[in-house]
Design a protein around this motif. Structure first.
Motif, PDB file in Angstrom:
ATOM      1  N   ILE A 201       0.830  -1.206   0.000  1.00 30.14           N
ATOM      2  CA  ILE A 201       0.000   0.000   0.000  1.00 30.14           C
ATOM      3  C   ILE A 201       0.859   1.249   0.000  1.00 30.14           C
ATOM      4  CG2 ILE A 201      -1.651   1.332   1.376  1.00 30.14           C
ATOM      5  CD1 ILE A 201      -2.887  -1.356   2.240  1.00 30.14           C
ATOM      6  N   ALA A 202       1.957   1.237   0.753  1.00 32.90           N
ATOM      7  CA  ALA A 202       2.854   2.397   0.789  1.00 32.90           C
ATOM      8  C   ALA A 202       3.484   2.648  -0.583  1.00 32.90           C
ATOM      9  CB  ALA A 202       3.946   2.188   1.836  1.00 32.90           C
ATOM     10  N   VAL A 203       3.952   1.590  -1.234  1.00 28.72           N
ATOM     11  CA  VAL A 203       4.569   1.731  -2.555  1.00 28.72           C
ATOM     12  C   VAL A 203       3.546   2.239  -3.564  1.00 28.72           C
ATOM     13  CG1 VAL A 203       5.618   0.476  -4.477  1.00 28.72           C
ATOM     14  CG2 VAL A 203       6.358   0.010  -2.131  1.00 28.72           C
ATOM     15  N   ALA A 204       2.341   1.682  -3.528  1.00 22.50           N
ATOM     16  CA  ALA A 204       1.300   2.120  -4.457  1.00 22.50           C
ATOM     17  C   ALA A 204       0.928   3.578  -4.216  1.00 22.50           C
ATOM     18  CB  ALA A 204       0.069   1.220  -4.312  1.00 22.50           C
ATOM     19  N   PHE A 205       0.856   3.964  -2.954  1.00 25.08           N
ATOM     20  CA  PHE A 205       0.474   5.347  -2.640  1.00 25.08           C
ATOM     21  C   PHE A 205       1.484   6.336  -3.204  1.00 25.08           C
ATOM     22  CE2 PHE A 205       0.658   9.145  -0.020  1.00 25.08           C
ATOM     23  CZ  PHE A 205      -0.663   9.565  -0.053  1.00 25.08           C
TER      24      PHE A 205
END
Length: 424
Positions: A201-205
């Motif tokens: 989720i952090a990478v996608a954000f």
């Protein structure tokens, strides 16, 4: 939203990266802000809510209460240490990826690695060390993530974004608890899945919301004295900040004083005895649903009216009414009525306060450091509230006084923002 520039800015230049996101990027940020806040809060729901308690119980069944209190207390103290420092350092980060992105990604990686190590801990000291590393890693990412809101979102839309962020936090926390409880027989797998989900989720954000490079921004030297000042905002120079801090501190103190002993209140004050534990999840779900619904309403309505303070007044008063119900009606239906009414007040407060606090930041170098300080107004009551509640119960010989004490604190917190001059 501010009618005049927030006090403490003194008409000085805005932070190093003052530009708000263009409309297209703002729309993308709006749609990803909620899931972006879910990721890291999955960790807190899973680890502090379920997994760590299971490990402690397996390692030392007889000492589980003391050991779990030791771990959670140490984690809360470490959170208070890390957040202002992480905010200050992210403000001063100069990289091609921007100021916040390296910390979001680095914290997700470091926290995930610490979670994997925590899953293998077989002693309480080992669990303590690895849990503190988890706290350091994820808090180093969470504070810079929070700073994106004042960095990029215009004041007129911050209530909506604060609502989305609050819903994401509660959804992530509750979702983490559900995931961990479903995988309680395989806790190692739960640790890996939660750590992996938070990282993805952090990478996608950050992929969907890239920052401008920060390599060309000015940065002076940062000595130890300046680093220690990360924990301080001068209330004389920034009175609006001080009053918002006080309001948040008092209302959260009211919450933690009145909610720290829910199980014991149900057992002894309501009189449910051994059946009390069966009702705790139902009360929690009732509160969460109400909070989420009114969190989603409060922030956008605050944006539409252009006002913040009146919502905080109402939130404090409604929350206090919720606490008055079980004091006057000490029954199980009274507790559920309190969960609904109190959830309304807390939901409105959570969304609007998230916007209000971004509008009183001093912004000398950037917003991260001041956000770290104002977050102490949540962490300190979370740590001290149970101790104060325990003292009240011990002196009074019962749980009834917790409700009026919590109500008085909530009302005082709501009306503290009346002294804020730079925000309507």
């Amino acid at each position: 939203m501010p009618a005049v520039p927030p006090q403490g800015t003194g008409g000085a230049a805005p932070p190093a990266e003052p530009g708000y996101a263009p409309p297209a990027m703002l729309r993308r940020l709006r749609w990803t802000w909620l899931p972006g806040n879910i990721g890291f809060n999955l960790v807190w729901g899973a680890v502090t809510g379920i997994l760590m308690a299971l490990q402690v119980q397996e390692i030392d069944p007889d000492g589980k209460v003391f050991n779990l209190a030791l771990l959670t207390g140490a984690g809360a103290a470490m959170t208070m240490v890390v957040q202002p420092i992480a905010g200050r350092l992210s403000d001063r980060t100069r990289s091609r990826l921007g100021r916040r992105t390296p910390w979001i990604l680095g914290g997700a990686l470091a926290g995930g690695a610490a979670m994997v190590a925590m899953s293998q801990a077989e002693t309480v000291p080992g669990l303590l060390v690895t849990y503190l590393l988890v706290v350091i890693g994820y808090n180093a990412a969470l504070l810079p993530l929070s700073a994106i809101l004042p960095d990029r979102v215009p004041e007129a839309e911050r209530g909506t974004f604060a609502s989305l962020g609050s819903v994401g936090q509660m959804t992530g926390t509750f979702g983490g608890q559900i995931l961990a409880s479903r995988l309680s027989d395989t806790p190692d797998l739960a640790y890996w899945l939660v750590a992996g989900a938070a990282l993805v989720i952090a990478v996608a954000f950050v992929a969907f919301n890239p920052e401008r490079p920060a390599t060309g921004l000015p940065a002076g030297p940062l000595g130890w004295k300046a680093l220690l000042r990360s924990y301080w905002v001068d209330p004389r120079a920034n009175p609006d900040f001080a009053w918002v801090f006080a309001g948040r501190f008092l209302l959260m103190a009211g919450y933690f004083v009145s909610h720290s002993y829910t199980l014991y209140i149900l057992q002894d004050y309501i009189g449910l005895g051994d059946t009390a534990a069966d009702w705790v999840p139902a009360l929690g779900i009732t509160t969460m649903v109400t909070v989420v619904l009114f969190t989603a309403v409060g922030g956008p309505l605050s944006d539409r009216t252009g006002r913040r303070k009146v919502f905080i007044y109402v939130a404090g008063a409604v929350f206090a009414v919720g606490l008055a119900i079980p004091f006057l009606v000490p029954t199980l239906p009274g507790m559920f009525a309190s969960a609904v009414v109190g959830g309304v007040g807390y939901g409105v407060f959570a969304s609007v306060d998230g916007a209000l606090m971004t509008e009183v930041l001093s912004a000398e170098e950037g917003y991260g450091k001041d956000l770290g300080v104002i977050n102490l107004a949540f962490s300190l009551p979370q740590t001290c509230g149970p101790l104060l509640a325990g003292g009240i119960v011990g002196l009074a010989g019962g749980y009834a006084p917790l409700f009026p004490v919590g109500a008085v604190l909530a009302v005082a917190g709501g009306f503290a923002v009346a002294f804020v001059k730079g925000v309507r």
